[in-house]
Design a protein around this motif. Sequence first.
Motif, mmCIF file in Angstrom:
data_model
loop_
_atom_site.group_PDB
_atom_site.id
_atom_site.type_symbol
_atom_site.label_atom_id
_atom_site.label_comp_id
_atom_site.label_asym_id
_atom_site.label_seq_id
_atom_site.Cartn_x
_atom_site.Cartn_y
_atom_site.Cartn_z
ATOM 1 N N GLY A 188 0.746 -1.642 0.136
ATOM 2 C CA GLY A 188 -0.356 0.106 -0.223
ATOM 3 C C GLY A 188 0.713 0.859 -0.047
ATOM 4 N N THR A 189 1.443 1.217 0.415
ATOM 5 C CA THR A 189 2.879 2.593 1.016
ATOM 6 C C THR A 189 3.966 2.591 -0.672
ATOM 7 N N ALA A 190 4.338 1.893 -0.876
ATOM 8 C CA ALA A 190 5.302 1.419 -2.261
ATOM 9 C C ALA A 190 4.185 1.920 -3.979
ATOM 10 N N LEU A 191 3.090 1.496 -3.444
ATOM 11 C CA LEU A 191 2.394 1.386 -4.382
ATOM 12 C C LEU A 191 0.490 2.214 -5.057
ATOM 13 N N GLY A 192 0.148 2.434 -3.386
ATOM 14 C CA GLY A 192 -0.333 3.528 -3.786
ATOM 15 C C GLY A 192 -2.058 3.083 -4.551
ATOM 16 N N ASP A 193 -2.441 4.065 -5.261
ATOM 17 C CA ASP A 193 -3.837 3.499 -5.600
ATOM 18 C C ASP A 193 -3.275 3.383 -7.332
ATOM 19 N N ARG A 194 -1.971 2.940 -7.769
ATOM 20 C CA ARG A 194 -1.904 2.637 -8.732
ATOM 21 C C ARG A 194 -2.279 1.131 -8.905
ATOM 22 N N VAL A 195 -3.348 0.381 -8.288
ATOM 23 C CA VAL A 195 -3.618 -1.695 -8.151
ATOM 24 C C VAL A 195 -4.431 -1.077 -6.669
ATOM 25 N N SER A 196 -5.433 -2.474 -7.533
ATOM 26 C CA SER A 196 -6.251 -2.605 -5.987
ATOM 27 C C SER A 196 -5.729 -3.849 -5.888
ATOM 28 N N THR A 197 -6.219 -3.949 -4.448
ATOM 29 C CA THR A 197 -5.883 -5.887 -3.614
ATOM 30 C C THR A 197 -6.770 -6.579 -3.859
ATOM 31 N N THR A 198 -6.279 -7.770 -3.734
ATOM 32 C CA THR A 198 -7.593 -8.388 -2.411
ATOM 33 C C THR A 198 -6.969 -9.589 -1.920
ATOM 34 N N VAL A 199 -6.932 -9.672 -0.761
ATOM 35 C CA VAL A 199 -6.726 -10.659 -0.243
ATOM 36 C C VAL A 199 -7.861 -11.831 -0.118
#
Length: 197
Positions: free
Chosen positions: A13-24
Amino acid sequence: MTTQLEKLQTALGTALGDRVSTTVALGEITLEVNAANYYGVMQTLRDDPTLGFDQLIDLCGVDYLNYGDGIWEGQRFAAVSHLLSVKHNWRVRVRAFCADDDMPLLPSVTPLWRAVNWYEREAFDMFGILFENHNDLRRILTDYGFIGHPFRKDFPVSGYVEMRYDPEQKRVIYQPVTIEPRENVPRVIREETYGIK
């Protein structure tokens, strides 16, 4: 106490910000990225010291045509990569969707990981995904004269052409498929006493 997965999620989250969406899901993190941000995100995943994904383990193409019983409304083609950080002992999956279904195109990440060369060639050969700036994007599993991309969901099971040896011409020739299309319906045959002792 934070788990390894939570540490990774925070670092991403810190390194990529809003450039990606994350799913766990199932203890694994999947990053979804669009084609425009794909190369930059992959470079950050490799070069950021808090992430350190120094190995690309796998890349494969995916065709989402009729995915989820036809309710899929997103882009049709994606490239899915699996990355490993040896230093931090964590893994991440990156799914990059191609912007155009008619001409699926993504930037090549061969400058970042040389090992991805043949994986991108396979995704091109099987799914027709083009990788921009790949220095040797040619078929790797099918014949050079092969027509189409056999892992696409709309590719016919029997293909378009067949090849055979012609004894008169003394060479292999290609011709249209001569197999009649048919639909197999499985028939279950059991004895009347099946399962009874």
